[in-house]
Design a protein around this motif. Structure first.
Motif, PDB file in Angstrom:
ATOM      1  N   GLU A 116       0.855  -1.340  -0.034  1.00 56.86           N
ATOM      2  CA  GLU A 116       0.125  -0.173  -0.053  1.00 56.86           C
ATOM      3  C   GLU A 116       0.759   1.254  -0.087  1.00 56.86           C
ATOM      4  O   GLU A 116       0.489   2.249  -0.662  1.00 56.86           O
ATOM      5  CB  GLU A 116      -1.013   0.057   1.175  1.00 56.86           C
ATOM      6  CG  GLU A 116      -2.033  -1.058   1.313  1.00 56.86           C
ATOM      7  CD  GLU A 116      -1.636  -2.444   1.504  1.00 56.86           C
ATOM      8  OE1 GLU A 116      -2.163  -3.502   1.082  1.00 56.86           O
ATOM      9  OE2 GLU A 116      -0.494  -2.656   1.884  1.00 56.86           O
ATOM     10  N   MET A 117       1.763   1.256   0.768  1.00 56.15           N
ATOM     11  CA  MET A 117       2.915   2.156   0.697  1.00 56.15           C
ATOM     12  C   MET A 117       3.574   2.800  -0.852  1.00 56.15           C
ATOM     13  O   MET A 117       3.495   3.759  -1.150  1.00 56.15           O
ATOM     14  CB  MET A 117       4.080   1.903   1.542  1.00 56.15           C
ATOM     15  CG  MET A 117       3.983   1.864   3.067  1.00 56.15           C
ATOM     16  SD  MET A 117       3.920   3.548   3.748  1.00 56.15           S
ATOM     17  CE  MET A 117       5.643   3.912   3.651  1.00 56.15           C
ATOM     18  N   GLU A 118       3.741   1.546  -1.472  1.00 51.97           N
ATOM     19  CA  GLU A 118       4.107   1.693  -2.899  1.00 51.97           C
ATOM     20  C   GLU A 118       3.025   2.267  -3.705  1.00 51.97           C
ATOM     21  O   GLU A 118       3.360   3.245  -4.813  1.00 51.97           O
ATOM     22  CB  GLU A 118       4.824   0.289  -3.429  1.00 51.97           C
ATOM     23  CG  GLU A 118       5.553   0.699  -4.766  1.00 51.97           C
ATOM     24  CD  GLU A 118       6.416  -0.373  -5.196  1.00 51.97           C
ATOM     25  OE1 GLU A 118       7.323  -0.356  -5.989  1.00 51.97           O
ATOM     26  OE2 GLU A 118       6.123  -1.650  -4.676  1.00 51.97           O
ATOM     27  N   ALA A 119       1.632   1.794  -3.529  1.00 50.24           N
ATOM     28  CA  ALA A 119       0.633   2.232  -4.343  1.00 50.24           C
ATOM     29  C   ALA A 119       0.546   3.940  -3.886  1.00 50.24           C
ATOM     30  O   ALA A 119       0.125   4.504  -4.969  1.00 50.24           O
ATOM     31  CB  ALA A 119      -0.520   1.469  -4.104  1.00 50.24           C
ATOM     32  N   MET A 120       0.627   4.099  -2.690  1.00 53.38           N
ATOM     33  CA  MET A 120       0.499   5.476  -2.277  1.00 53.38           C
ATOM     34  C   MET A 120       1.325   6.496  -3.036  1.00 53.38           C
ATOM     35  O   MET A 120       1.201   7.395  -3.642  1.00 53.38           O
ATOM     36  CB  MET A 120       0.595   5.555  -0.764  1.00 53.38           C
ATOM     37  CG  MET A 120       0.264   7.092  -0.364  1.00 53.38           C
ATOM     38  SD  MET A 120       0.773   7.343   1.427  1.00 53.38           S
ATOM     39  CE  MET A 120      -0.056   6.037   2.215  1.00 53.38           C
ATOM     40  N   LEU A 121       2.725   5.794  -3.069  1.00 53.91           N
ATOM     41  CA  LEU A 121       3.834   6.882  -3.796  1.00 53.91           C
ATOM     42  C   LEU A 121       3.765   6.833  -5.337  1.00 53.91           C
ATOM     43  O   LEU A 121       3.873   7.724  -5.990  1.00 53.91           O
ATOM     44  CB  LEU A 121       5.179   6.032  -3.483  1.00 53.91           C
ATOM     45  CG  LEU A 121       5.632   6.380  -2.018  1.00 53.91           C
ATOM     46  CD1 LEU A 121       6.928   5.254  -1.618  1.00 53.91           C
ATOM     47  CD2 LEU A 121       5.923   7.753  -1.709  1.00 53.91           C
ATOM     48  N   GLU A 122       3.160   5.916  -5.689  1.00 51.95           N
ATOM     49  CA  GLU A 122       2.758   5.692  -7.397  1.00 51.95           C
ATOM     50  C   GLU A 122       1.848   6.819  -7.657  1.00 51.95           C
ATOM     51  O   GLU A 122       1.872   7.663  -8.545  1.00 51.95           O
ATOM     52  CB  GLU A 122       2.461   4.323  -7.757  1.00 51.95           C
ATOM     53  CG  GLU A 122       3.579   3.351  -7.760  1.00 51.95           C
ATOM     54  CD  GLU A 122       3.201   1.807  -8.206  1.00 51.95           C
ATOM     55  OE1 GLU A 122       1.823   1.939  -8.165  1.00 51.95           O
ATOM     56  OE2 GLU A 122       3.858   1.061  -8.468  1.00 51.95           O
ATOM     57  N   GLU A 123       0.806   7.038  -6.670  1.00 50.86           N
ATOM     58  CA  GLU A 123      -0.261   7.999  -7.073  1.00 50.86           C
ATOM     59  C   GLU A 123       0.304   9.192  -6.891  1.00 50.86           C
ATOM     60  O   GLU A 123      -0.032  10.206  -7.637  1.00 50.86           O
ATOM     61  CB  GLU A 123      -1.319   7.666  -5.848  1.00 50.86           C
ATOM     62  CG  GLU A 123      -2.544   8.559  -6.120  1.00 50.86           C
ATOM     63  CD  GLU A 123      -3.525   8.472  -5.057  1.00 50.86           C
ATOM     64  OE1 GLU A 123      -4.635   9.110  -5.043  1.00 50.86           O
ATOM     65  OE2 GLU A 123      -3.546   7.227  -4.430  1.00 50.86           O
TER      66      GLU A 123
ATOM     67  N   ALA B  18       5.999  14.117 -10.877  1.00 50.57           N
ATOM     68  CA  ALA B  18       7.102  14.088 -10.075  1.00 50.57           C
ATOM     69  C   ALA B  18       7.973  12.742 -10.606  1.00 50.57           C
ATOM     70  O   ALA B  18       7.429  11.924 -10.971  1.00 50.57           O
ATOM     71  CB  ALA B  18       6.933  14.212  -8.730  1.00 50.57           C
ATOM     72  N   GLN B  19       9.261  12.777 -10.485  1.00 46.63           N
ATOM     73  CA  GLN B  19      10.169  11.794 -10.764  1.00 46.63           C
ATOM     74  C   GLN B  19      10.622  10.999  -9.522  1.00 46.63           C
ATOM     75  O   GLN B  19      11.013   9.997  -9.519  1.00 46.63           O
ATOM     76  CB  GLN B  19      11.550  12.542 -11.300  1.00 46.63           C
ATOM     77  CG  GLN B  19      11.309  13.063 -12.793  1.00 46.63           C
ATOM     78  CD  GLN B  19      10.789  11.918 -13.778  1.00 46.63           C
ATOM     79  OE1 GLN B  19      11.563  10.859 -13.842  1.00 46.63           O
ATOM     80  NE2 GLN B  19       9.664  12.124 -14.524  1.00 46.63           N
ATOM     81  N   SER B  20      10.462  11.653  -8.194  1.00 45.58           N
ATOM     82  CA  SER B  20      10.740  10.867  -7.021  1.00 45.58           C
ATOM     83  C   SER B  20       9.608  11.334  -6.077  1.00 45.58           C
ATOM     84  O   SER B  20       9.114  12.506  -6.149  1.00 45.58           O
ATOM     85  CB  SER B  20      11.916  10.926  -6.545  1.00 45.58           C
ATOM     86  OG  SER B  20      12.352  12.122  -6.240  1.00 45.58           O
ATOM     87  N   ALA B  21       9.136  10.317  -5.000  1.00 47.36           N
ATOM     88  CA  ALA B  21       8.420  10.936  -4.088  1.00 47.36           C
ATOM     89  C   ALA B  21       8.696   9.859  -2.863  1.00 47.36           C
ATOM     90  O   ALA B  21       9.462   8.765  -2.694  1.00 47.36           O
ATOM     91  CB  ALA B  21       6.929  10.578  -4.331  1.00 47.36           C
TER      92      ALA B  21
ATOM     93  N   VAL C 242      10.495   7.132 -10.538  1.00 44.21           N
ATOM     94  CA  VAL C 242       9.480   6.490 -11.579  1.00 44.21           C
ATOM     95  C   VAL C 242      10.422   5.526 -12.115  1.00 44.21           C
ATOM     96  O   VAL C 242      11.690   5.395 -12.518  1.00 44.21           O
ATOM     97  CB  VAL C 242       9.513   7.685 -12.496  1.00 44.21           C
ATOM     98  CG1 VAL C 242       8.734   7.336 -13.921  1.00 44.21           C
ATOM     99  CG2 VAL C 242       8.448   8.792 -12.120  1.00 44.21           C
ATOM    100  N   GLY C 243       9.676   4.244 -12.553  1.00 46.60           N
ATOM    101  CA  GLY C 243      10.086   3.034 -13.168  1.00 46.60           C
ATOM    102  C   GLY C 243      11.161   2.309 -12.292  1.00 46.60           C
ATOM    103  O   GLY C 243      11.594   1.360 -12.665  1.00 46.60           O
ATOM    104  N   ALA C 244      11.094   2.526 -10.777  1.00 48.97           N
ATOM    105  CA  ALA C 244      11.978   1.821 -10.068  1.00 48.97           C
ATOM    106  C   ALA C 244      11.268   1.338  -8.956  1.00 48.97           C
ATOM    107  O   ALA C 244      10.027   1.691  -8.432  1.00 48.97           O
ATOM    108  CB  ALA C 244      13.084   2.708  -9.406  1.00 48.97           C
ATOM    109  N   PRO C 245      11.554   0.211  -8.154  1.00 45.83           N
ATOM    110  CA  PRO C 245      10.878  -0.205  -7.148  1.00 45.83           C
ATOM    111  C   PRO C 245      11.020   0.616  -5.841  1.00 45.83           C
ATOM    112  O   PRO C 245      11.990   1.153  -5.723  1.00 45.83           O
ATOM    113  CB  PRO C 245      11.571  -1.738  -6.860  1.00 45.83           C
ATOM    114  CG  PRO C 245      13.006  -1.568  -7.428  1.00 45.83           C
ATOM    115  CD  PRO C 245      12.998  -0.783  -8.572  1.00 45.83           C
TER     116      PRO C 245
END
Length: 266
Positions: free
Chosen positions: A77-84, A91-94, A129-132
């Protein structure tokens, strides 16, 4: 209405982190037994801002956080939040960090009386973006430490103190992170004796004698914790700091260590 934040900035400075901090929201943290625990989280949520933009859209961070605060949360869920955040804020990073108190059940060693021990915990996620996502779990674990030198030189007794071990861990991609409960138990076992919120007299006797038979310097606790963390399958990085709130000095004893573990070493 005019969107000043989206106007062009000519100073040529990209900002690495911009967003909101000191946000307080209730969150649901997934537990080892498949359920969840409601906590009050203190949050920092940021993105990288390109040099050509004057500002970010602060309201969007709260718009993202609010729905996620109602769903049981862990790494996925943390990763999905950051993807959003990456998508909605272009943005390129979060990065997002949640700090909260998490409660684990404790049974007194003799009377078996049940109580709850609060632990300071941190979930920290970083994603490009594009990275785990890079996920870090932090836990602050209290326990008792008893001084080996005091025991060795005294005719009877030995001074002891409450100690705390602050640990942060990351795991290699594809390896699940350890549960809060398991990490706390692993760290707690490196002290002289556990701490219990509720003790009866028979429990107090047991804990006192257990600590006396297991004396450790702050250096001992730190080294034993390092060895315990090295044994975790898939661990990629850890940081440990141990602090003894000294009972016979007006200062604390402190030790810290960090390691990066290459893939394949475990």
């Amino acid at each position: 209405m005019e969107d000043v934040q989206s106007q062009c900035d000519v100073r040529g400075i990209a900002i690495q982190c911009v967003g909101v901090s000191d946000v307080h929201l209730p969150f649901l943290i997934k537990t080892k037994d498949g359920g969840f625990q409601q906590v009050l989280a203190r949050i920092r949520f940021t993105v990288a801002l390109p040099q050509e933009y004057k500002g970010t859209h602060m309201s969007r961070f709260l718009e993202i956080l609010m729905p996620w605060s109602e769903k049981p949360l862990a790494e996925h869920e943390m990763e999905a939040m950051l993807e959003e955040a990456l998508a909605r804020l272009s943005a390129q990073s979060a990065e997002v960090e949640l700090r909260f108190k998490y409660f684990i059940g404790k049974k007194a060693p003799v009377s078996r009386r049940e109580s709850l021990l609060d632990l300071g915990c941190t979930f920290r996620g970083k994603k490009r973006v594009g990275a785990p996502m890079e996920f870090t779990l932090g836990v602050d674990v209290p326990f008792t430490s008893l001084c080996p030198c005091s025991k060795a030189i005294s005719r009877y007794g030995a001074h002891n103190q409450r100690s705390i071990c602050r640990v942060a861990v990351r795991f290699h991609e594809g390896k699940p992170c350890i549960f809060i409960e398991d990490l706390a138990a692993l760290v707690e076992a490196q002290g002289s004796a556990p701490i219990y919120p509720l003790l009866k007299r028979e429990d107090e006797k047991f804990v006192t004698e257990h600590a006396y038979e297991n004396p450790k310097f702050v250096e001992d606790i730190l080294r034993d914790t390092v060895l315990a963390l090295r044994s975790l399958e898939g661990i990629s990085y850890f940081f440990v700091e141990c602090e003894n709130d000294e009972s016979i000095h007006n200062h604390n004893a402190f030790a810290a260590h960090e390691e990066t573990v290459p893939a394949g070493n475990r």
